[in-house]
Write an enzyme that holds these catalytic residues in place. Structure first.
Site, PDB file in Angstrom:
ATOM      1  N   GLY A   1      50.103  93.171  70.483  1.00 20.98           N
ATOM      2  CA  GLY A   1      50.833  94.398  70.785  1.00 20.98           C
ATOM      3  C   GLY A   1      50.022  95.338  71.642  1.00 20.98           C
TER       4      GLY A   1
ATOM      5  N   ARG B   1      54.834  90.833  76.451  1.00 16.99           N
ATOM      6  CA  ARG B   1      55.179  91.166  77.847  1.00 16.99           C
ATOM      7  C   ARG B   1      53.950  90.923  78.733  1.00 16.99           C
ATOM      8  NH1 ARG B   1      56.402  97.185  76.352  1.00 16.99           N
ATOM      9  NH2 ARG B   1      54.841  96.615  74.807  1.00 16.99           N
TER      10      ARG B   1
ATOM     11  N   TYR C   1      62.146  98.807  58.258  1.00 15.62           N
ATOM     12  CA  TYR C   1      60.786  99.087  58.736  1.00 15.62           C
ATOM     13  C   TYR C   1      59.878  99.358  57.551  1.00 15.62           C
ATOM     14  CZ  TYR C   1      57.045 101.607  61.243  1.00 15.62           C
ATOM     15  OH  TYR C   1      55.843 102.027  61.762  1.00 15.62           O
TER      16      TYR C   1
HETATM   17  C1  VAH Z   1      58.174 105.268  63.895  1.00 18.57           C
HETATM   18  N1  VAH Z   1      56.292 106.061  65.220  1.00 18.57           N
HETATM   19  O1  VAH Z   1      58.701 106.363  64.116  1.00 18.57           O
HETATM   20  C2  VAH Z   1      56.665 105.162  64.120  1.00 18.57           C
HETATM   21  C3  VAH Z   1      55.902 105.566  62.889  1.00 18.57           C
HETATM   22  C4  VAH Z   1      55.661 107.263  61.058  1.00 18.57           C
HETATM   23  C5  VAH Z   1      56.432 106.847  62.257  1.00 18.57           C
HETATM   24  O2  VAH Z   1      55.824 104.553  61.954  1.00 18.57           O
HETATM   25  O3  VAH Z   1      58.779 104.277  63.528  1.00 18.57           O
END
Ligand code: VAH
Length: 316
Positions: free
Chosen positions: A8, A36, A142
Site C-alpha cells: 500500500g 497500482r 471496516y
Molecule cells: C477512515 N481515514 O476514515 C480512515 C481512518 C479513523 C479513520 O481509519 O476510514
C-alpha cells in the site's frame, strides 16, 4: 529495522512513510509495493518499487525472499466508507492480504506492522477518554476487519512469537495525498478547498468530534514504535494514538485565522455521518506514551499552519 517491505505504498500513509524510510534507512533498503504502478509518483521513481496485489501470497513471498527484508509494513486495505459500500471485497482484501502478510512474517521471522484504527471501536465503546482496553463492537465492515486484525496480531505474537506491532490511527491529515474513501477525509479536503475556493461543504455534521493526527506525526510514530525495544511493549493488538479531537467547526475557525473569508457549509452524508457517530470522540493514549514514548508534535493550530503553507507551495 534494516530492510523493509511496504504494501500500500501509494496510499495516504504509504506515500509519506515510504519517502521518510528511504531518507532514514537508504533507498536500497526500502521495497515499496502497491497494486497500482503510476509512472509519475516519486514512490515509484525514487527507489525500489514492485507491483503487488496483497491477495497474491506467492508474489508477496517471492518479493520478501528476493529482497531479503527483515521488516514487513502492511498498509494495503480499503478504508471505512469504501468498505461499507463493498463489504465482501473489504473482508477479502483487508483480511486476505493481512493473513498472507502475517504468514510470511511468521515463516521469515520478520518484524511486523499493520495499522488498526479508531474504527475498531463501536457505539457501546466509551466515547471520551476511550480506554486502551475496552468494548470493541464496531458496526462497520471496516471496523470488523480492524478488530479481527488486532486479534490476529495478538495471536501471531502469542502463538508464533512474531514481533507484531500496531496502533489505532485516528483520522490522518496529509498534504501529500488526497485520502481515498475514508470517513475522516473531510478534514483533508477542507484544506485543499479552502485554498482553491475559500469555501468547503462538509459531509460530516457540525459538532461531530473525532480524533485526528497530522501525517508527519503518524509517520514518525510508526518508526518510533518499530524501533522500540520489544520487551517494553505490552499491547500486541494495537495502541490508541491521537493528537487532537476536533469537529468541523474547530478546523473552520483555525483556517479563518489565515483566510478570514473562508466559509464552511454542511451537506451531511448519512452513511459517513453514521460511521463517524459510531466512533469515539477522544481516546486515551497513555499506554502508548508510557510504553514507547508516543508524543505528537502537531496540534490543530500547528497542523493548519503547516498544511496551508505546504499546499500553497504546491500551488494546488
Ligand atoms: C477512515 N481515514 O476514515 C480512515 C481512518 C479513523 C479513520 O481509519 O476510514
Amino acid at each position: 529495522m534494516k530492510k523493509i517491505i511496504i504494501t500500500g505504498a501509494l496510499g495516504q500513509i504509504g506515500s509519506e512513510l515510504t519517502m521518510k524510510l528511504r531518507e532514514l534507512y537508504g533507498k536500497d533498503n526500502v521495497v515499496a509495493t502497491d497494486i497500482r504502478e503510476p509512472k509519475d509518483s516519486k514512490v515509484v521513481t525514487d527507489g525500489i518499487f514492485e507491483q503487488l496485489d496483497v491477495t497474491d501470497a506467492d508474489r508477496m513471498k517471492a518479493l520478501v525472499e528476493k529482497y531479503e527484508v527483515d521488516t514487513f509494513i502492511h498498509l494495503a486495505a480499503l478504508l471505512s466508507a469504501v468498505a461499507e459500500a463493498k463489504p465482501k471485497l473489504a473482508w477479502d482484501l483487508n483480511m486476505g492480504g493481512l493473513l498472507n502478510a502475517l504468514e510470511i512474517a511468521r515463516e521469515h521471522n520478520l518484524k511486523f506492522f499493520t495499522p488498526s484504527s479508531i474504527g475498531a471501536f463501536g457505539p457501546e465503546t466509551p466515547k471520551d477518554q476511550t480506554p486502551q482496553v475496552t468494548i470493541q463492537r464496531p458496526t462497520t465492515m471496516y471496523g470488523v476487519t480492524k478488530v479481527s486484525g488486532e486479534l490476529l496480531g495478538d495471536y501471531y505474537f502469542q502463538k508464533f512469537g512474531v514481533d507484531t506491532r500496531s496502533v489505532r490511527f485516528p483520522g490522518l491529515i496529509s498534504h501529500e495525498t488526497l485520502p481515498g474513501g475514508g470517513t475522516t477525509d473531510y478534514a483533508v479536503d477542507i484544506y485543499f478547498e479552502a485554498l482553491k475556493n475559500n469555501a468547503y461543504t462538509s459531509f460530516i455534521g457540525k459538532g461531530t468530534y473525532m480524533d485526528m493526527m497530522y501525517m508527519s506525526d503518524a509517520v514518525d510514530l510508526i518508526i518510533q514504535l518499530m524501533e522500540a525495544p520489544s520487551e517494553q511493549l505490552k499491547c500486541r493488538n494495537a495502541y490508541n494514538v491521537s493528537a487532537m479531537s476536533v469537529a468541523p467547526e474547530d478546523i473552520e475557525r483555525e483556517i479563518q485565522k489565515h483566510l478570514p473569508e473562508f466559509k464552511l457549509t454542511y451537506e451531511v452524508d448519512p452513511v459517513r455521518q453514521a460511521i463517524a457517530e459510531s466512533w469515539p470522540n477522544a481516546i486515551d493514549t497513555s499506554a502508548a506514551q508510557e510504553e514507547w514514548g508516543f508524543s505528537p508534535q502537531f496540534d490543530l493550530e500547528k497542523m493548519t499552519n503547516d498544511m496551508l503553507q505546504q499546499l500553497n507551495n504546491k500551488e494546488i
